[in-house]
Write a protein that holds these residues in place. Structure first.
Motif, mmCIF file in Angstrom:
data_model
loop_
_atom_site.group_PDB
_atom_site.id
_atom_site.type_symbol
_atom_site.label_atom_id
_atom_site.label_comp_id
_atom_site.label_asym_id
_atom_site.label_seq_id
_atom_site.Cartn_x
_atom_site.Cartn_y
_atom_site.Cartn_z
ATOM 1 N N THR A 3 -36.983 29.914 -8.193
ATOM 2 C CA THR A 3 -37.873 30.986 -7.761
ATOM 3 C C THR A 3 -38.650 30.539 -6.527
ATOM 4 O OG1 THR A 3 -38.123 31.746 -10.030
ATOM 5 C CG2 THR A 3 -39.759 32.505 -8.434
ATOM 6 N N PRO A 4 -38.645 31.330 -5.430
ATOM 7 C CA PRO A 4 -39.385 30.936 -4.222
ATOM 8 C C PRO A 4 -40.880 30.817 -4.507
ATOM 9 C CG PRO A 4 -37.883 32.753 -3.779
ATOM 10 C CD PRO A 4 -37.939 32.600 -5.259
ATOM 11 N N SER A 5 -41.518 29.883 -3.843
ATOM 12 C CA SER A 5 -42.956 29.705 -4.000
ATOM 13 C C SER A 5 -43.691 30.886 -3.376
ATOM 14 C CB SER A 5 -43.394 28.411 -3.327
ATOM 15 O OG SER A 5 -43.215 28.514 -1.918
ATOM 16 N N PRO A 6 -44.966 31.136 -3.765
ATOM 17 C CA PRO A 6 -45.739 32.233 -3.148
ATOM 18 C C PRO A 6 -45.823 32.115 -1.638
ATOM 19 C CG PRO A 6 -46.834 31.445 -5.130
ATOM 20 C CD PRO A 6 -45.689 30.502 -4.876
ATOM 21 N N ALA A 7 -45.988 30.897 -1.118
ATOM 22 C CA ALA A 7 -46.079 30.704 0.326
ATOM 23 C C ALA A 7 -44.777 31.099 1.013
ATOM 24 C CB ALA A 7 -46.425 29.252 0.641
ATOM 25 N N LEU A 8 -43.645 30.740 0.394
ATOM 26 C CA LEU A 8 -42.346 31.084 0.966
ATOM 27 C C LEU A 8 -42.120 32.590 0.933
ATOM 28 C CD1 LEU A 8 -39.768 29.967 2.198
ATOM 29 C CD2 LEU A 8 -38.816 29.770 -0.118
ATOM 30 N N ARG A 9 -42.537 33.225 -0.166
ATOM 31 C CA ARG A 9 -42.398 34.683 -0.253
ATOM 32 C C ARG A 9 -43.267 35.376 0.798
ATOM 33 N NH1 ARG A 9 -42.657 33.830 -5.938
ATOM 34 N NH2 ARG A 9 -44.810 34.597 -5.957
ATOM 35 N N LEU A 11 -44.211 34.108 3.695
ATOM 36 C CA LEU A 11 -43.592 33.878 5.000
ATOM 37 C C LEU A 11 -42.410 34.816 5.205
ATOM 38 C CD1 LEU A 11 -43.305 32.265 7.614
ATOM 39 C CD2 LEU A 11 -41.928 30.592 6.337
ATOM 40 N N ARG A 12 -41.629 34.999 4.161
ATOM 41 C CA ARG A 12 -40.468 35.892 4.254
ATOM 42 C C ARG A 12 -40.905 37.338 4.488
ATOM 43 N NH1 ARG A 12 -35.690 36.391 -0.315
ATOM 44 N NH2 ARG A 12 -34.498 38.043 0.716
ATOM 45 N N THR A 13 -41.987 37.740 3.825
ATOM 46 C CA THR A 13 -42.508 39.095 4.020
ATOM 47 C C THR A 13 -42.958 39.309 5.459
ATOM 48 O OG1 THR A 13 -43.237 39.244 1.708
ATOM 49 C CG2 THR A 13 -44.251 40.754 3.278
ATOM 50 N N VAL A 14 -43.617 38.302 6.021
ATOM 51 C CA VAL A 14 -44.062 38.393 7.415
ATOM 52 C C VAL A 14 -42.852 38.503 8.348
ATOM 53 C CG1 VAL A 14 -45.203 37.148 9.291
ATOM 54 C CG2 VAL A 14 -46.243 37.199 7.020
ATOM 55 N N GLN A 15 -41.835 37.701 8.100
ATOM 56 C CA GLN A 15 -40.630 37.745 8.936
ATOM 57 C C GLN A 15 -39.933 39.096 8.824
ATOM 58 O OE1 GLN A 15 -38.552 34.335 7.326
ATOM 59 N NE2 GLN A 15 -39.337 32.959 8.910
ATOM 60 N N ASP A 16 -39.818 39.611 7.613
ATOM 61 C CA ASP A 16 -39.178 40.919 7.417
ATOM 62 C C ASP A 16 -39.991 42.029 8.076
ATOM 63 O OD1 ASP A 16 -37.220 39.657 5.993
ATOM 64 O OD2 ASP A 16 -38.032 40.177 4.015
ATOM 65 N N SER A 17 -41.325 41.919 7.995
ATOM 66 C CA SER A 17 -42.183 42.919 8.639
ATOM 67 C C SER A 17 -41.994 42.885 10.155
ATOM 68 C CB SER A 17 -43.648 42.659 8.284
ATOM 69 O OG SER A 17 -43.875 42.792 6.892
#
Length: 262
Positions: A3-9, A11-17
């Protein structure tokens, strides 16, 4: 699978945004009618109020253009923010959001991309309106901190209306309905201190104009740009914008999950 860590999630949300923001900006740049309305409408409204109505307005000392420009900036920002509803409704109607759901992207990035695009587009439009207004005789303050404060107020206002507009776009069943739902955004500035002092209005309308969201935002903008007293308008403007943004954000998130559940 780990399961990805909260920080990784996050970061991924920022990249997707960022990816969704890039997509929406490209759509705006490739849409001639959107670009024309984005650029021409604010300038036309400014010219109309300065040259057609300006001679009949009595707003006390100072030129009418100095009084009216802060209101026109927010009127145009409200119109620009309202187009977020149409963009989101169009994505739903065309099925592109269903395609996004099949990809490994954060769901919140879809809405965040639309809102971020609205903010950038409206800040650019605001800069254009100010440049034209200065060419016509608008003489705002030259203090950098006041300009920074005014920019912050505009960004806050656009962000609040963009999130509320996103929620309305998810309520609407088609883009035409979404456009109609946001008419209120265009109406409110006319019943405020944007174009005439609220004291000149009938008593019943004066009370409404003084206590609706747009008036304290305009008075704060006017005070920052022209050096007029701000009083408690700044606090009220922050509270109104924060409240509208939170309501819009929460409603948009809930409606998006509901519309994309199946």
């Amino acid at each position: 699978m780990t399961t990805p860590s909260p920080a990784l999630r996050a970061l991924r949300t920022v990249q997707d945004s960022g990816t969704m923001l890039d997509r929406n900006l490209r759509h705006t740049l490739r849409s001639p009618d959107t670009m024309i309305m984005t650029i021409a409408l604010p300038v036309m409204i400014l010219l109309m109020f300065v040259y057609v109505f300006g001679g009949a307005m009595d707003v006390g000392p100072g030129a009418y253009i100095d009084y009216v420009v802060p209101g026109i900036i927010l009127l145009c920002a409200g119109f620009g923010a309202s187009t977020t509803a149409v963009s989101i409704s169009t994505d739903l109607a065309e099925g592109i959001i269903d395609r996004f759901r099949t990809m490994a992207i954060a769901r919140s990035a879809v809405l965040t991309g639309h809102v971020a695009e609205s903010l950038i587009r409206n800040l650019i439009t605001t800069g254009l309106v100010i440049v034209v207004a200065v060419a016509l005789g608008f003489r705002p303050t030259t203090e950098p901190l006041r300009w920074l404060g005014a920019l912050g107020v505009i960004a806050m206002y656009v962000l609040a209306l963009s999130w509320l507009s996103a929620a309305l776009g998810l309520v609407a069943r088609n883009p035409e309905a979404a456009n109609g739902f946001t008419f209120f955004f265009m109406f409110l500035p006319y019943v405020s201190s944007a174009f005439v002092p609220t004291e000149s209005m009938p008593s019943w309308l004066h009370r409404f104009a003084e206590n609706q969201p747009v008036t304290p935002v305009i008075e704060t903008m006017r005070g920052l740009l022209m050096g007029t007293p701000i009083g408690d308008s700044a606090l009220l403007a922050v509270l109104w914008c924060a409240g509208i943004a939170v309501v819009g954000y929460v409603a948009a998130g809930a409606l998006f999950r509901r519309r994309t559940r199946n």
